[in-house]
Design an enzyme around this catalytic site. Structure first.
Site, PDB file in Angstrom:
ATOM      1  N   CYS A 154       0.834  -1.202   0.000  1.00 35.67           N
ATOM      2  CA  CYS A 154       0.000   0.000   0.000  1.00 35.67           C
ATOM      3  C   CYS A 154       0.869   1.253   0.000  1.00 35.67           C
ATOM      4  O   CYS A 154       0.663   2.170  -0.796  1.00 35.67           O
ATOM      5  CB  CYS A 154      -0.926  -0.024   1.216  1.00 35.67           C
ATOM      6  SG  CYS A 154      -2.177   1.285   1.212  1.00 35.67           S
ATOM      7  N   CYS A 155       1.858   1.289   0.896  1.00 35.43           N
ATOM      8  CA  CYS A 155       2.767   2.437   0.952  1.00 35.43           C
ATOM      9  C   CYS A 155       3.533   2.601  -0.356  1.00 35.43           C
ATOM     10  O   CYS A 155       3.801   3.717  -0.795  1.00 35.43           O
ATOM     11  CB  CYS A 155       3.758   2.272   2.102  1.00 35.43           C
ATOM     12  SG  CYS A 155       3.061   2.501   3.751  1.00 35.43           S
TER      13      CYS A 155
ATOM     14  N   CYS B 164       7.653   4.068   5.870  1.00 33.09           N
ATOM     15  CA  CYS B 164       6.716   3.839   4.777  1.00 33.09           C
ATOM     16  C   CYS B 164       7.410   3.395   3.499  1.00 33.09           C
ATOM     17  O   CYS B 164       6.769   2.889   2.595  1.00 33.09           O
ATOM     18  CB  CYS B 164       5.897   5.098   4.509  1.00 33.09           C
ATOM     19  SG  CYS B 164       6.875   6.495   3.934  1.00 33.09           S
TER      20      CYS B 164
END
Length: 243
Positions: A119-120, A227
Site C-alpha cells: 500500500c505504501c 513507509c
C-alpha cells in the site's frame, strides 16, 4: 553537470556545513552547486511546519511536494491548505497515485489491512519517485531523536543511484522543534492535541500513550517503522548503517 560521485558530494557538503545551524544549511545549500536542483518533500504532519517555515523564509519558491495518499485524515488536508496560505508557499505540488494505479492495486481500499508495504509503495513511494525524477536532491524533516534507522543521520546523505537527501533538522532535539514552533507562532496540526505525535494515513495511524515513542502510533502492532520513501536505494537502512 554535478562533479564527483554521490558519496563524494555528500561528504563535501557535510564537511562544508557541519557547524551550521539548520536554517543556514538550507539557505546556503539551496544555492550550492554540489547539491543541484532540490525540492522539499512534506507530509504536512505534526512537525512539518518547521521546515516549511524555514523554506518560506530563505527560498519561498522552492518546490514543495505533498504526497496525498488519498487515505489521509481530513485534518491533514485542511492543515496543508492553511499552512500553504499562511506561509505563502508559491510552488506546492500535490502528488498521488494515478487512477489506474489505484484501480490495479487497491480497487476496494483494503490493501492496507493485509499488506501495508504494498500500500505504501504504490500510494507513496512510486508517486514520489515519479515527482523527484526532475530533481538532484530532496529535503526531509527526519531527525536523530526519532530513533530507529534515523539515529545516525547527517545533514546530507546519498540516495543511490543519483540523488542526495538533505536533513537540516538531523541534530535537533524534540524540544528544539516545539520551541521553534512557539517562537514563530506557527499553526499546529489539529490532531496533535488529540494525542497524535506522528501523523500518516488515517487507517494506519493512532494516538500514542504518555511515555510512548513518538512513532509508536504508526502501523501499531507491526514491525513496520518506515513507509518506504526513506529507504536507501529501495532498501531499509537499519540503525547504525552507513549508507
Amino acid at each position: 553537470m554535478l562533479d564527483g560521485t554521490l558519496d563524494d558530494r555528500a561528504e563535501r557538503l557535510n564537511q562544508r556545513y557541519k557547524h551550521h545551524a539548520a536554517i543556514e544549511v538550507l539557505r546556503r545549500a539551496l544555492n550550492d552547486p554540489d547539491l543541484g536542483k532540490v525540492a522539499l518533500v512534506s507530509s504536512f504532519g505534526s512537525e512539518s511546519v518547521v521546515l516549511l517555515h524555514m523554506v518560506s523564509v530563505v527560498a519561498p519558491g522552492t518546490p514543495v511536494l505533498f504526497i496525498d495518499t488519498q487515505m489521509l485524515f481530513q485534518e491533514t488536508l485542511d492543515y496543508q491548505l492553511e499552512v500553504s496560505r499562511k506561509l505563502q508557499l508559491t510552488d506546492v505540488r500535490t502528488i498521488r497515485a494515478t487512477d489506474r494505479e489505484v484501480a490495479l492495486n487497491d480497487p476496494d481500499g483494503t490493501l492496507h489491512q493485509f499488506n501495508t508495504d504494498a500500500c505504501c509503495d504504490f500510494r507513496k513511494t512510486v508517486p514520489l519517485e515519479r515527482a523527484l525524477s526532475e530533481f538532484d536532491g530532496w529535503i526531509t524533516g527526519r531527525k536523530r531523536f526519532q530513533g530507529g534507522q534515523r539515529q545516525e543521520l547527517e545533514f546530507f546523505e546519498p540516495e543511490p543511484p543519483s540523488r542526495l537527501r538533505v536533513n537540516p533538522l538531523a541534530h535537533w532535539r524534540a524540544s528544539d522543534v516545539q520551541e521553534y514552533m512557539a517562537e514563530n507562532k506557527l499553526p499546529r496540526h489539529p490532531l496533535v492535541a488529540k494525542g497524535y505525535a506522528s501523523i500518516g494515513c488515517a487507517p494506519c495511524t493512532s494516538p500514542i500513550k504518555p511515555g510512548e515513542d513518538p512513532r509508536a502510533g504508526r502501523w501499531r502492532g507491526s514491525q513496520k517503522t518506515e513507509c518506504g520513501i526513506h529507504f536507501i536505494g529501495g532498501q531499509a537502512v537499519r540503525a547504525g548503517a552507513n549508507p
